[in-house]
Design a protein around this motif. Structure first.
Motif, mmCIF file in Angstrom:
data_model
loop_
_atom_site.group_PDB
_atom_site.id
_atom_site.type_symbol
_atom_site.label_atom_id
_atom_site.label_comp_id
_atom_site.label_asym_id
_atom_site.label_seq_id
_atom_site.Cartn_x
_atom_site.Cartn_y
_atom_site.Cartn_z
ATOM 1 N N GLU A 1 0.871 -1.183 0.000
ATOM 2 C CA GLU A 1 0.000 0.000 0.000
ATOM 3 C C GLU A 1 0.903 1.227 0.000
ATOM 4 O OE1 GLU A 1 -3.220 2.556 0.054
ATOM 5 O OE2 GLU A 1 -3.208 0.380 -0.289
ATOM 6 N N VAL A 2 0.781 2.064 -1.041
ATOM 7 C CA VAL A 2 1.699 3.177 -1.233
ATOM 8 C C VAL A 2 1.052 4.483 -0.775
ATOM 9 C CG1 VAL A 2 3.184 4.385 -2.876
ATOM 10 C CG2 VAL A 2 2.627 1.964 -3.232
ATOM 11 N N LYS A 3 1.793 5.250 0.027
ATOM 12 C CA LYS A 3 1.331 6.562 0.477
ATOM 13 C C LYS A 3 2.328 7.620 0.026
ATOM 14 C CE LYS A 3 -2.208 4.869 2.634
ATOM 15 N NZ LYS A 3 -3.557 5.028 2.040
ATOM 16 N N ASN A 4 1.838 8.596 -0.728
ATOM 17 C CA ASN A 4 2.690 9.687 -1.196
ATOM 18 C C ASN A 4 2.274 10.959 -0.453
ATOM 19 O OD1 ASN A 4 4.575 11.127 -2.643
ATOM 20 N ND2 ASN A 4 3.267 11.407 -4.432
ATOM 21 N N LEU B 1 2.863 -4.422 3.504
ATOM 22 C CA LEU B 1 3.814 -3.326 3.738
ATOM 23 C C LEU B 1 3.168 -2.010 3.338
ATOM 24 C CD1 LEU B 1 7.425 -4.280 2.502
ATOM 25 C CD2 LEU B 1 6.731 -3.624 4.825
ATOM 26 N N ILE B 2 3.347 -1.004 4.160
ATOM 27 C CA ILE B 2 2.962 0.357 3.811
ATOM 28 C C ILE B 2 4.223 1.067 3.347
ATOM 29 C CG2 ILE B 2 2.026 2.540 4.660
ATOM 30 C CD1 ILE B 2 0.579 0.776 6.820
ATOM 31 N N ILE B 3 4.193 1.525 2.116
ATOM 32 C CA ILE B 3 5.366 2.159 1.515
ATOM 33 C C ILE B 3 5.178 3.669 1.480
ATOM 34 C CG2 ILE B 3 6.824 2.311 -0.532
ATOM 35 C CD1 ILE B 3 6.941 -0.424 0.735
ATOM 36 N N ILE B 4 6.108 4.405 2.074
ATOM 37 C CA ILE B 4 6.105 5.867 2.014
ATOM 38 C C ILE B 4 6.961 6.278 0.819
ATOM 39 C CG2 ILE B 4 6.585 8.004 3.248
ATOM 40 C CD1 ILE B 4 4.369 6.235 4.478
ATOM 41 N N ALA B 5 6.310 6.836 -0.207
ATOM 42 C CA ALA B 5 6.997 7.085 -1.469
ATOM 43 C C ALA B 5 7.979 8.253 -1.395
ATOM 44 C CB ALA B 5 5.965 7.331 -2.579
ATOM 45 N N ASN B 6 7.649 9.283 -0.641
ATOM 46 C CA ASN B 6 8.486 10.478 -0.586
ATOM 47 C C ASN B 6 9.665 10.246 0.366
ATOM 48 O OD1 ASN B 6 9.607 13.053 -0.192
ATOM 49 N ND2 ASN B 6 7.636 14.070 -0.422
#
Length: 317
Positions: free
Chosen positions: A92-95, A152-157
């Motif tokens: 799961e991607v969070k930008n 997994l939670i992915i923090i893009a920035n």
């Protein structure tokens, strides 16, 4: 190996069409623009993750981007899914920029911006937990063996600062550049094959076969009536409307731009906002054309069914 590529989501294309065809004076116009900005930021975050997913050491994974499935009548969406014979990994991607505080006591995500403002977001840990459960239920419904599913939670920035008041779930959270490190942890944890080659290929086919189209309920969310959708061919240069049909071209009365195919965007907007089907008469109403013969010629490349006045055009044919 990428099984399903990441494209521009239907929701973004629909909101882009809305932004073109809703008056700036409409009460929902600013909400539409805000939603479009947020969704585009999310897509950029997902696209930035692709850099790390395209590394050679992940070639043995089957990777699906932006999938939407349904179990027991409940649709669910996953940003990216990585499949091996041993386990499944949901990403799961969070930008989101600024400082992120994951408050696991109250199940919320709080973002603090550079000017000190605080903003609340839905808890991503609850979000991926629900995705995990629904995908497990979906596998059971499709009669696949029970395979371990990690999230997994992915923090893009990379500049985003991460804080948490608890360490219970923090191992399921990382910046994009630590993805490979996290993947290796799961590989060390799961050594035993649950799927053989045949079973994995069957699962890949079943996922693709059962994919649902994305949807966005623009009528209720933005309180729209059909006559709120502005008609006319829009100039590709200055965005004015309507363009006029002059000597086989579309001509803009505002900037004098001419175009042979400006109606292509108009047709796509119609399919996104009005209906997946269009008739010659409705095409003329929406574009301002007078001649049914010109309309027939312009609609000819689109798959159709029916004959003469009953002909209906749709990309879904």
């Amino acid at each position: 190996m990428i099984i399903k590529e990441r494209g521009v989501p239907l929701a973004i294309r629909t909101l882009e069409a809305l932004a073109r065809r809703i008056s700036p004076n409409h009460p929902s116009f600013q909400l539409i623009k805000s939603d479009l900005t947020k969704r585009k930021a999310g897509l950029r975050g997902e696209q930035s993750l692709d850099y790390y997913l395209n590394e050679p050491d992940l070639d043995h994974y089957s990777i699906f981007h932006d999938i939407r499935l349904s179990v027991h009548g409940h649709p669910f969406q996953i940003d990216s899914l990585m499949l091996t014979n041993q386990f499944v990994l949901i990403l799961e991607v969070k930008n989101i920029s600024g400082t992120l505080h994951f408050d696991q006591k109250f199940n919320q995500l709080i973002r603090t911006t550079s000017d000190g403002r605080e903003e609340g977001f839905p808890d991503p840990f609850s979000q991926v937990s629900q995705q995990q459960k629904r995908f497990q239920d979906w596998l059971h419904t499709e009669r696949f063996p029970r395979i371990p599913i990690e999230t997994l939670i992915i923090i893009a920035n990379p500049a985003t600062i991460i804080k948490s008041n608890s360490g219970s779930h923090i191992h399921k959270l990382c910046h994009a550049n630590r993805l490979h490190e996290k993947v290796r942890t799961f590989e060390n944890r799961y050594k035993q094959d649950v799927l053989n080659i045949k079973g994995r290929k069957k699962l890949q086919r079943t996922i693709i076969k059962n994919l649902l189209p994305a949807s966005i309920d623009i009528t209720n969310r933005y309180h729209l009536e059909r006559n709120d959708i502005l008609t006319g061919v829009i100039c590709p240069f200055c965005s004015a409307r309507p363009m006029a049909r002059v000597h086989g071209n579309w001509s803009c009365p505002h900037c004098s731009t001419t175009s042979k195919d400006a109606h292509h965007q108009t047709i796509e907007d119609y399919f996104l906002l009005i209906s997946p089907f269009i008739t010659n008469r409705e095409f003329r109403r929406f574009t301002g054309l007078q001649s049914r013969y010109v309309a027939k010629r312009l609609l000819a490349p689109i798959p159709s069914s029916g004959t003469k006045k009953t002909t209906v055009y749709s990309p879904e044919h």
